[in-house]
Design a protein around this motif. Structure first.
Motif, PDB file in Angstrom:
ATOM      1  N   LEU A   1      53.245 -20.454 -52.012  1.00  0.00           N
ATOM      2  CA  LEU A   1      52.203 -21.308 -52.597  1.00  0.00           C
ATOM      3  C   LEU A   1      50.937 -20.501 -52.867  1.00  0.00           C
ATOM      4  O   LEU A   1      50.352 -20.594 -53.947  1.00  0.00           O
ATOM      5  CB  LEU A   1      51.896 -22.494 -51.676  1.00  0.00           C
ATOM      6  N   ILE A   2      50.521 -19.695 -51.898  1.00  0.00           N
ATOM      7  CA  ILE A   2      49.327 -18.867 -52.086  1.00  0.00           C
ATOM      8  C   ILE A   2      49.542 -17.865 -53.220  1.00  0.00           C
ATOM      9  O   ILE A   2      48.655 -17.653 -54.053  1.00  0.00           O
ATOM     10  CB  ILE A   2      48.942 -18.156 -50.768  1.00  0.00           C
ATOM     11  N   ALA A   3      50.723 -17.260 -53.303  1.00  0.00           N
ATOM     12  CA  ALA A   3      51.001 -16.289 -54.369  1.00  0.00           C
ATOM     13  C   ALA A   3      50.968 -16.949 -55.747  1.00  0.00           C
ATOM     14  O   ALA A   3      50.377 -16.408 -56.687  1.00  0.00           O
ATOM     15  CB  ALA A   3      52.355 -15.623 -54.125  1.00  0.00           C
ATOM     16  N   VAL A   4      51.572 -18.125 -55.869  1.00  0.00           N
ATOM     17  CA  VAL A   4      51.589 -18.820 -57.157  1.00  0.00           C
ATOM     18  C   VAL A   4      50.174 -19.203 -57.577  1.00  0.00           C
ATOM     19  O   VAL A   4      49.763 -18.983 -58.721  1.00  0.00           O
ATOM     20  CB  VAL A   4      52.504 -20.063 -57.098  1.00  0.00           C
ATOM     21  N   LEU A   5      49.406 -19.767 -56.650  1.00  0.00           N
ATOM     22  CA  LEU A   5      48.042 -20.183 -56.992  1.00  0.00           C
ATOM     23  C   LEU A   5      47.124 -18.985 -57.231  1.00  0.00           C
ATOM     24  O   LEU A   5      46.206 -19.072 -58.047  1.00  0.00           O
ATOM     25  CB  LEU A   5      47.486 -21.105 -55.914  1.00  0.00           C
TER      26      LEU A   5
ATOM     27  N   ILE B   1      45.092 -15.553 -64.023  1.00  0.00           N
ATOM     28  CA  ILE B   1      45.228 -15.817 -65.457  1.00  0.00           C
ATOM     29  C   ILE B   1      43.874 -16.154 -66.055  1.00  0.00           C
ATOM     30  O   ILE B   1      43.552 -15.764 -67.165  1.00  0.00           O
ATOM     31  CB  ILE B   1      46.247 -16.952 -65.706  1.00  0.00           C
ATOM     32  N   GLY B   2      43.063 -16.871 -65.302  1.00  0.00           N
ATOM     33  CA  GLY B   2      41.732 -17.214 -65.780  1.00  0.00           C
ATOM     34  C   GLY B   2      41.216 -18.478 -65.121  1.00  0.00           C
ATOM     35  O   GLY B   2      41.985 -19.344 -64.716  1.00  0.00           O
ATOM     36  N   ILE B   3      39.907 -18.554 -65.005  1.00  0.00           N
ATOM     37  CA  ILE B   3      39.295 -19.673 -64.303  1.00  0.00           C
ATOM     38  C   ILE B   3      39.526 -20.989 -65.037  1.00  0.00           C
ATOM     39  O   ILE B   3      39.709 -22.032 -64.415  1.00  0.00           O
ATOM     40  CB  ILE B   3      37.790 -19.406 -64.043  1.00  0.00           C
TER      41      ILE B   3
ATOM     42  N   GLN C   1      42.345 -26.176 -65.020  1.00  0.00           N
ATOM     43  CA  GLN C   1      43.266 -27.134 -65.633  1.00  0.00           C
ATOM     44  C   GLN C   1      44.471 -27.380 -64.737  1.00  0.00           C
ATOM     45  O   GLN C   1      44.930 -28.518 -64.585  1.00  0.00           O
ATOM     46  CB  GLN C   1      43.716 -26.627 -67.005  1.00  0.00           C
ATOM     47  N   ALA C   2      44.985 -26.320 -64.103  1.00  0.00           N
ATOM     48  CA  ALA C   2      46.108 -26.473 -63.177  1.00  0.00           C
ATOM     49  C   ALA C   2      45.697 -27.306 -61.973  1.00  0.00           C
ATOM     50  O   ALA C   2      46.458 -28.151 -61.493  1.00  0.00           O
ATOM     51  CB  ALA C   2      46.617 -25.101 -62.736  1.00  0.00           C
ATOM     52  N   ASP C   3      44.478 -27.078 -61.481  1.00  0.00           N
ATOM     53  CA  ASP C   3      43.976 -27.849 -60.347  1.00  0.00           C
ATOM     54  C   ASP C   3      43.829 -29.323 -60.712  1.00  0.00           C
ATOM     55  O   ASP C   3      44.118 -30.202 -59.902  1.00  0.00           O
ATOM     56  CB  ASP C   3      42.645 -27.280 -59.861  1.00  0.00           C
TER      57      ASP C   3
END
Length: 186
Positions: A120-124, A130-132, A137-139
């Motif tokens: 989970l930490i690696a994916v996030l 990728i960019g803030i 948007q993912a958050d």
């Protein structure tokens, strides 16, 4: 604006509701309700303080760090920034461990907790790299999923609790029947 709100809600929902509630109830039993109300009251005071600081310094960016830097100088600003960074790191680890624990217990293998938490930490982390804007948007999407799950849980609890409610559900064990577990949470 909605992404910034989602970032704050994501941490609150993740740590405060999904991860912390189980630990709170096991430590304090029915006193956990009082502890959450107390923490909620403190959160309102902190939000009001930060809102007041925002109106005093409308062009400052960086929240707590910027306000302390402006008021007290470089040294305390730096110290505050470091403490905020470590508090975020700690909360991220706790949330990841909590969700890793939930996922591994769902699959029936508690040994996978750290693997799922690390994934989970690696994916996030990858999303943040990728960019803030993409991370925000993912958050937002994750917060919408969390709110949906929470809404379903609340609806189910209301329907179920209306026919099974009893004050005996709010009794605490002997170890939870003092004020000390309340302060462990607060």
């Amino acid at each position: 604006m909605i992404e910034a709100t989602a970032v704050g809600l994501g941490a609150i929902i993740g740590a405060g509701i999904f991860v912390l509630s189980g630990a709170a109830i096991s430590l304090a039993g029915s006193y956990s309700i009082i502890a959450f109300l107390f923490i909620g009251f403190l959160s309102v005071l902190i939000a009001m303080s930060l809102g007041e600081l925002t109106t005093m310094f409308p062009h400052e960016k960086g929240s707590t760090y910027s306000y302390v830097f402006k008021a007290f100088g470089h040294e305390l600003g730096l110290l505050t920034g470091i403490m905020v960074y470590f508090s975020f790191s700690t909360s991220i680890a706790a949330i990841a461990e909590g969700f890793g624990s939930y996922l591994s217990s769902t699959l029936g293998d508690p040994a996978l907790t750290l693997i799922f938490a690390s994934m989970l930490i690696a994916v996030l982390t990858g999303v943040n790299l990728i960019g803030i804007q993409k991370a925000a948007q993912a958050d937002l999407v994750l917060v919408m999923i969390k709110l949906s799950i929470l809404s379903l849980f609340i609806a189910f609890a209301i329907v179920y609790a209306s026919s099974h409610f009893s004050l005996s559900h709010f009794q605490s064990t002997q170890s939870q029947s003092s004020i000390l577990p309340f302060f462990r949470l607060a």
